[in-house]
Write a protein that holds these residues in place. Structure first.
Motif, PDB file in Angstrom:
ATOM      1  N   UNK A 165      47.177  31.945 -15.805  1.00 27.40           N
ATOM      2  CA  UNK A 165      46.634  31.938 -17.160  1.00 27.40           C
ATOM      3  C   UNK A 165      47.707  32.381 -18.162  1.00 27.40           C
ATOM      4  N   UNK A 166      47.759  31.703 -19.301  1.00 26.95           N
ATOM      5  CA  UNK A 166      48.717  32.068 -20.346  1.00 26.95           C
ATOM      6  C   UNK A 166      48.494  33.533 -20.707  1.00 26.95           C
ATOM      7  N   UNK A 167      49.573  34.272 -20.844  1.00 24.37           N
ATOM      8  CA  UNK A 167      49.492  35.705 -21.122  1.00 24.37           C
ATOM      9  C   UNK A 167      49.707  36.551 -19.881  1.00 24.37           C
ATOM     10  N   UNK A 168      49.696  35.912 -18.707  1.00 22.04           N
ATOM     11  CA  UNK A 168      49.942  36.606 -17.449  1.00 22.04           C
ATOM     12  C   UNK A 168      51.445  36.633 -17.192  1.00 22.04           C
ATOM     13  N   UNK A 169      51.926  37.750 -16.680  1.00 23.06           N
ATOM     14  CA  UNK A 169      53.344  37.849 -16.348  1.00 23.06           C
ATOM     15  C   UNK A 169      53.629  37.076 -15.066  1.00 23.06           C
ATOM     16  N   UNK A 170      54.646  36.241 -15.122  1.00 23.18           N
ATOM     17  CA  UNK A 170      55.056  35.503 -13.926  1.00 23.18           C
ATOM     18  C   UNK A 170      55.826  36.443 -13.006  1.00 23.18           C
ATOM     19  N   UNK A 171      55.442  36.538 -11.749  1.00 28.53           N
ATOM     20  CA  UNK A 171      56.173  37.423 -10.848  1.00 28.53           C
ATOM     21  C   UNK A 171      57.543  36.834 -10.517  1.00 28.53           C
ATOM     22  N   UNK A 172      58.474  37.715 -10.270  1.00 28.31           N
ATOM     23  CA  UNK A 172      59.796  37.265  -9.842  1.00 28.31           C
ATOM     24  C   UNK A 172      59.671  36.783  -8.405  1.00 28.31           C
ATOM     25  N   UNK A 173      60.001  35.536  -8.175  1.00 29.49           N
ATOM     26  CA  UNK A 173      59.938  34.986  -6.828  1.00 29.49           C
ATOM     27  C   UNK A 173      61.247  34.284  -6.533  1.00 29.49           C
ATOM     28  N   UNK A 174      61.729  34.504  -5.351  1.00 25.44           N
ATOM     29  CA  UNK A 174      62.918  33.800  -4.900  1.00 25.44           C
ATOM     30  C   UNK A 174      62.423  32.662  -4.036  1.00 25.44           C
ATOM     31  N   UNK A 205      46.164  27.409 -20.442  1.00 24.89           N
ATOM     32  CA  UNK A 205      45.300  28.115 -21.365  1.00 24.89           C
ATOM     33  C   UNK A 205      44.296  28.977 -20.592  1.00 24.89           C
ATOM     34  N   UNK A 206      44.193  30.245 -20.975  1.00 24.15           N
ATOM     35  CA  UNK A 206      43.317  31.182 -20.262  1.00 24.15           C
ATOM     36  C   UNK A 206      41.843  30.759 -20.329  1.00 24.15           C
ATOM     37  N   UNK A 207      41.432  30.121 -21.431  1.00 26.20           N
ATOM     38  CA  UNK A 207      40.030  29.737 -21.586  1.00 26.20           C
ATOM     39  C   UNK A 207      39.622  28.588 -20.664  1.00 26.20           C
ATOM     40  N   UNK A 208      40.560  27.734 -20.293  1.00 24.95           N
ATOM     41  CA  UNK A 208      40.228  26.591 -19.424  1.00 24.95           C
ATOM     42  C   UNK A 208      40.848  26.730 -18.039  1.00 24.95           C
ATOM     43  N   UNK A 209      41.455  27.884 -17.763  1.00 23.74           N
ATOM     44  CA  UNK A 209      42.161  28.082 -16.499  1.00 23.74           C
ATOM     45  C   UNK A 209      41.268  27.864 -15.280  1.00 23.74           C
ATOM     46  N   UNK A 210      40.013  28.278 -15.355  1.00 20.26           N
ATOM     47  CA  UNK A 210      39.138  28.205 -14.182  1.00 20.26           C
ATOM     48  C   UNK A 210      38.421  26.865 -14.029  1.00 20.26           C
ATOM     49  N   UNK A 211      38.586  25.950 -14.965  1.00 17.71           N
ATOM     50  CA  UNK A 211      37.936  24.633 -14.858  1.00 17.71           C
ATOM     51  C   UNK A 211      38.457  23.925 -13.603  1.00 17.71           C
ATOM     52  N   UNK A 212      37.582  23.644 -12.664  1.00 18.93           N
ATOM     53  CA  UNK A 212      37.966  22.940 -11.437  1.00 18.93           C
ATOM     54  C   UNK A 212      38.743  23.776 -10.440  1.00 18.93           C
ATOM     55  N   UNK A 263      36.765  19.105 -21.156  1.00 16.16           N
ATOM     56  CA  UNK A 263      37.061  20.533 -21.274  1.00 16.16           C
ATOM     57  C   UNK A 263      38.536  20.813 -21.545  1.00 16.16           C
ATOM     58  N   UNK A 264      39.387  19.808 -21.391  1.00 14.08           N
ATOM     59  CA  UNK A 264      40.831  20.019 -21.511  1.00 14.08           C
ATOM     60  C   UNK A 264      41.415  19.194 -22.659  1.00 14.08           C
ATOM     61  N   UNK A 265      42.162  19.805 -23.527  1.00 12.72           N
ATOM     62  CA  UNK A 265      42.716  19.075 -24.668  1.00 12.72           C
ATOM     63  C   UNK A 265      43.751  18.024 -24.239  1.00 12.72           C
ATOM     64  N   UNK A 266      43.857  16.987 -25.029  1.00 13.77           N
ATOM     65  CA  UNK A 266      44.866  15.929 -24.876  1.00 13.77           C
ATOM     66  C   UNK A 266      44.723  15.098 -23.605  1.00 13.77           C
ATOM     67  N   UNK A 267      43.597  15.174 -22.917  1.00 15.90           N
ATOM     68  CA  UNK A 267      43.464  14.438 -21.664  1.00 15.90           C
ATOM     69  C   UNK A 267      42.613  13.184 -21.793  1.00 15.90           C
ATOM     70  N   UNK A 268      41.618  13.200 -22.649  1.00 19.48           N
ATOM     71  CA  UNK A 268      40.651  12.097 -22.682  1.00 19.48           C
ATOM     72  C   UNK A 268      41.270  10.755 -23.034  1.00 19.48           C
ATOM     73  N   UNK A 269      42.086  10.693 -24.073  1.00 15.55           N
ATOM     74  CA  UNK A 269      42.658   9.412 -24.510  1.00 15.55           C
ATOM     75  C   UNK A 269      43.439   8.699 -23.420  1.00 15.55           C
ATOM     76  N   UNK A 270      44.473   9.336 -22.877  1.00 15.90           N
ATOM     77  CA  UNK A 270      45.260   8.674 -21.828  1.00 15.90           C
ATOM     78  C   UNK A 270      44.440   8.350 -20.580  1.00 15.90           C
TER      79      UNK A 270
END
Length: 194
Positions: free
Chosen positions: A92-101, A110-117, A178-185
Motif C-alpha cells: 500500500x502507498x505510504x508503506x515503507x519498502x523493506x530492504x531486500x537483496x 493506492x491504499x484505498x484499493x489495495x485489497x481489491x481482489x 474500482x480501479x482508476x484508468x482501467x475501464x477504457x483500455x
C-alpha cells in the motif's frame, strides 16, 4: 551430530533460533562458518533446506502486506507464458519498502484499493503466506499499468483468461470499476477480443 538440525527447516528469525536453543552470537558464528545462510537482516536458513524461493520468503516475512502483482501474479495464474525476471510485489502507498537483496521489484498501489481482489497463497516449501491478486485484478492491473508491463502482456492474459470456462467480461469490468484508468483500455480490448 550436527546441532543445526534442531533449527527450523525453513528460513527463521533470531527469535525462532533462540526457541531452538541458539543465541544470536551462535547463529552469527554459524553463518560466518557457512553452516547457515544469512538471507536478510535477522533472517537465516540452513543451506540444505533451501528448496523454496528464498527472496519471496524473505520479502513476505519482512512485509506482511506484500502481494504478488502484475506479471508475477499473471504468471502465477498461468495467464502469460513469460517467466518474470523479477518478483513483482505490491505494498500500500505510504508503506515503507523493506530492504531486500534479490530479485524483488516493489510497486506501491493506492491504499484505498489495495485489497481489491487480494487473497493469499502459501509459499511453496514453507508455512509462510504471501498476498496474491486474483486473476481478474491482475488482468485489470496489466491494462491499468500497461506502461509498466507492456500493452501486449494485458492482451495475452485477457485472451487466455477468456478461454477459461466461467470467465465473463462482467467479472473483469466489476474489478475495473474500482480501479482508476482501467475501464477504457479494458473495454476496448474486450470489444476487440470478443
Amino acid at each position: 551430530m550436527d546441532r543445526t538440525a534442531a533449527l527450523p527447516p525453513h528460513a527463521f528469525t533470531l527469535d525462532e533460533a533462540s526457541a531452538a536453543g541458539f543465541n544470536a552470537r551462535t547463529v552469527q558464528r554459524l553463518a560466518a562458518d557457512g553452516r547457515l545462510e544469512r538471507l536478510a537482516h535477522g533472517l537465516y536458513q540452513r543451506p540444505e533446506t533451501a528448496t523454496y524461493d528464498t527472496d519471496l520468503y524473505s520479502a513476505a516475512t519482512r512485509a506482511p502486506d506484500a502481494t504478488l502483482c502484475l506479471t508475477s501474479a499473471l504468471a502465477h495464474h498461468a495467464l502469460i507464458d513469460a517467466i518474470p525476471a523479477r518478483i513483482g510485489l505490491a505494498l500500500p502507498r505510504g508503506t515503507r519498502r523493506p530492504a531486500t537483496a534479490g530479485t524483488i521489484s516493489w510497486h506501491l498501489f493506492d491504499a484505498e484499493t489495495f485489497t481489491v481482489g487480494r487473497t493469499t497463497t502459501q509459499i511453496t516449501g514453507t508455512s509462510a503466506v504471501v498476498g496474491l491478486y486474483s486473476a481478474e485484478r491482475s488482468i485489470v492491473d496489466a491494462f491499468r499499468l500497461r506502461g509498466v508491463v507492456g500493452y501486449e502482456t494485458g492482451i495475452e492474459a485477457l485472451r487466455t483468461w477468456l478461454r477459461r470456462r466461467g470467465s465473463t467480461p462482467a467479472a473483469l469490468l466489476s474489478v475495473a470499476r474500482a480501479l482508476p484508468r482501467a475501464q477504457g483500455p479494458l473495454r476496448e480490448a474486450l470489444t476487440y477480443l470478443t
